[in-house]
Design a protein around this motif. Sequence first.
Motif, mmCIF file in Angstrom:
data_model
loop_
_atom_site.group_PDB
_atom_site.id
_atom_site.type_symbol
_atom_site.label_atom_id
_atom_site.label_comp_id
_atom_site.label_asym_id
_atom_site.label_seq_id
_atom_site.Cartn_x
_atom_site.Cartn_y
_atom_site.Cartn_z
ATOM 1 N N UNK A 189 41.740 34.721 53.960
ATOM 2 C CA UNK A 189 40.997 33.948 52.969
ATOM 3 C C UNK A 189 39.617 33.641 53.465
ATOM 4 N N UNK A 190 38.794 32.964 52.704
ATOM 5 C CA UNK A 190 39.116 32.536 51.346
ATOM 6 C C UNK A 190 39.009 33.693 50.355
ATOM 7 N N UNK A 191 39.823 33.630 49.346
ATOM 8 C CA UNK A 191 39.808 34.639 48.302
ATOM 9 C C UNK A 191 39.105 34.078 47.076
ATOM 10 N N UNK A 192 38.624 34.978 46.245
ATOM 11 C CA UNK A 192 37.987 34.555 45.002
ATOM 12 C C UNK A 192 39.000 33.781 44.168
ATOM 13 N N UNK A 193 38.515 32.789 43.466
ATOM 14 C CA UNK A 193 39.416 31.947 42.675
ATOM 15 C C UNK A 193 40.162 32.752 41.614
ATOM 16 N N UNK A 194 39.556 33.811 41.090
ATOM 17 C CA UNK A 194 40.248 34.629 40.082
ATOM 18 C C UNK A 194 41.471 35.323 40.678
ATOM 19 N N UNK A 195 41.391 35.732 41.946
ATOM 20 C CA UNK A 195 42.530 36.371 42.618
ATOM 21 C C UNK A 195 43.623 35.340 42.861
ATOM 22 N N UNK A 196 43.226 34.178 43.351
ATOM 23 C CA UNK A 196 44.196 33.107 43.608
ATOM 24 C C UNK A 196 44.865 32.686 42.310
ATOM 25 N N UNK A 197 44.091 32.530 41.243
ATOM 26 C CA UNK A 197 44.651 32.135 39.948
ATOM 27 C C UNK A 197 45.629 33.182 39.428
ATOM 28 N N UNK A 198 45.323 34.458 39.619
ATOM 29 C CA UNK A 198 46.232 35.525 39.178
ATOM 30 C C UNK A 198 47.558 35.451 39.927
ATOM 31 N N UNK A 199 47.493 35.218 41.224
ATOM 32 C CA UNK A 199 48.723 35.085 42.012
ATOM 33 C C UNK A 199 49.472 33.833 41.584
#
Length: 184
Positions: free
Chosen positions: A116-126
């Motif tokens: 991390x950190x990962x983009x919020x869109x990736x985290x939200x998808x997971x």
Amino acid sequence: MNKFNRGTKFIVILRNPTDGLFSEYLNHGDKTKSTDILSEKSAQLFHYHTLQVIGMYEDCFKKQNIRACIYDTLLAEEARKAQVFPREQFFFVKMEEYSKNTSHVLQEIFSFLGVGPLESSVVDAVAKAPAINSSNQTKSEMEPMFPETRAKLDEFFSPFRKTLANMLDHPKYSWAEEEMRGAK
């Protein structure tokens, strides 16, 4: 074992054992088969079985040490791993925290893993991905656990939860605050 797996990291999601046991009871067995002994579920049957099993454990504790009575449980397995691997190779989180704030906990996990950190869109998808191991029933269809069953289970699990909280050096893993509120 650690000698050969120095980079191994463990993610452990812990659930209040009282809630976990009731959830397991409600979701175990095929409810469509009338011949399945576990197909009929009720808070009354759960209460009856809970008292039986707690009684068996209490009898076992009188004759043997706790380790002998629960040796094959997940908690015993995790405790053995914790003795072999350093604490910094473990990430512990309460299921309740993960459920309430999935994106935040996922960011912490990705950071722990060094990805991390990962983009919020990736985290939200997971975070929004469907659960793999979830109930086939909605909560509204489930009969709630009797308060006296919860109290008996909380009392039974209390010393084990305190041991876990001490082992992890954090009081939140005793679930004492949920017990005081009569968590569901």
